[in-house]
Design a protein around this motif. Sequence first.
Motif, PDB file in Angstrom:
ATOM      1  N   TRP A  81     -17.445 -17.476  20.856  1.00 17.38           N
ATOM      2  CA  TRP A  81     -17.008 -17.987  22.295  1.00 17.38           C
ATOM      3  C   TRP A  81     -15.659 -18.302  22.324  1.00 17.38           C
ATOM      4  CZ3 TRP A  81     -14.874 -21.702  24.924  1.00 17.38           C
ATOM      5  CH2 TRP A  81     -14.845 -21.592  26.359  1.00 17.38           C
ATOM      6  N   THR A  84     -13.076 -15.474  21.922  1.00 13.07           N
ATOM      7  CA  THR A  84     -13.004 -14.691  23.043  1.00 13.07           C
ATOM      8  C   THR A  84     -12.063 -15.340  24.321  1.00 13.07           C
ATOM      9  OG1 THR A  84     -15.258 -13.716  22.755  1.00 13.07           O
ATOM     10  CG2 THR A  84     -14.469 -13.507  25.135  1.00 13.07           C
ATOM     11  N   PHE A  85     -12.472 -16.797  24.353  1.00 13.13           N
ATOM     12  CA  PHE A  85     -12.004 -17.553  25.293  1.00 13.13           C
ATOM     13  C   PHE A  85     -10.277 -17.528  25.031  1.00 13.13           C
ATOM     14  CE2 PHE A  85     -10.041 -21.656  26.567  1.00 13.13           C
ATOM     15  CZ  PHE A  85     -10.330 -21.554  27.874  1.00 13.13           C
ATOM     16  N   LYS A 129     -13.946 -12.279  32.071  1.00 16.01           N
ATOM     17  CA  LYS A 129     -13.562 -12.006  30.466  1.00 16.01           C
ATOM     18  C   LYS A 129     -14.293 -13.051  29.703  1.00 16.01           C
ATOM     19  CE  LYS A 129      -8.822 -10.118  31.253  1.00 16.01           C
ATOM     20  NZ  LYS A 129      -7.639 -10.410  31.044  1.00 16.01           N
ATOM     21  N   VAL A 130     -14.952 -13.868  30.257  1.00 16.20           N
ATOM     22  CA  VAL A 130     -15.373 -15.264  29.447  1.00 16.20           C
ATOM     23  C   VAL A 130     -16.288 -16.112  30.438  1.00 16.20           C
ATOM     24  CG1 VAL A 130     -13.453 -16.805  29.543  1.00 16.20           C
ATOM     25  CG2 VAL A 130     -14.993 -16.953  27.744  1.00 16.20           C
TER      26      VAL A 130
END
Length: 152
Positions: A81, A84-85, A129-130
């Motif tokens: 996560w 991705t962030f 996106k996140v």
Amino acid sequence: MLNIDDIDRRILKELQRDAGQSLDTLGEAVHLSRNACWRRIRALEASGVIKGRVTLLDAAKLGLGLTVFMQIRTNAHAPDWLNTFKKATQDMPEILSVFRMSGDLDYLIRARVADMAGYDQLYQSLIRKVPLSDVSASFVMEEIKETTQLPL
């Protein structure tokens, strides 16, 4: 921390104030020859103390008149996560700074946009996106102090 002497500090203060000044002007300000200044600057760059040189722009004159601070909370704290962030925020040019915080707040984002519609576009893009559990925003009404200069 590296061994930075008083002359290096004076050079760094001057460069933070105006990185575009000539070596002759810088040398006069710090009482060194042009070549001695250049050698010290190169050493400070090689050591990583000087990370780069930039031009500061007037955001409002470029149509980016709204500064927003986004407070982010998430229930996800796994490495995937976070990656991705990081990628999402690094790929968004409106986002100027991202900080991982201690306490109740997970992340603080500083961004520049044209207006509220620009903020909404930024927000919508980020949540696509996140996954985030909570996003709140505060908008700057008056900029009292903004500097890139470190206290030396």
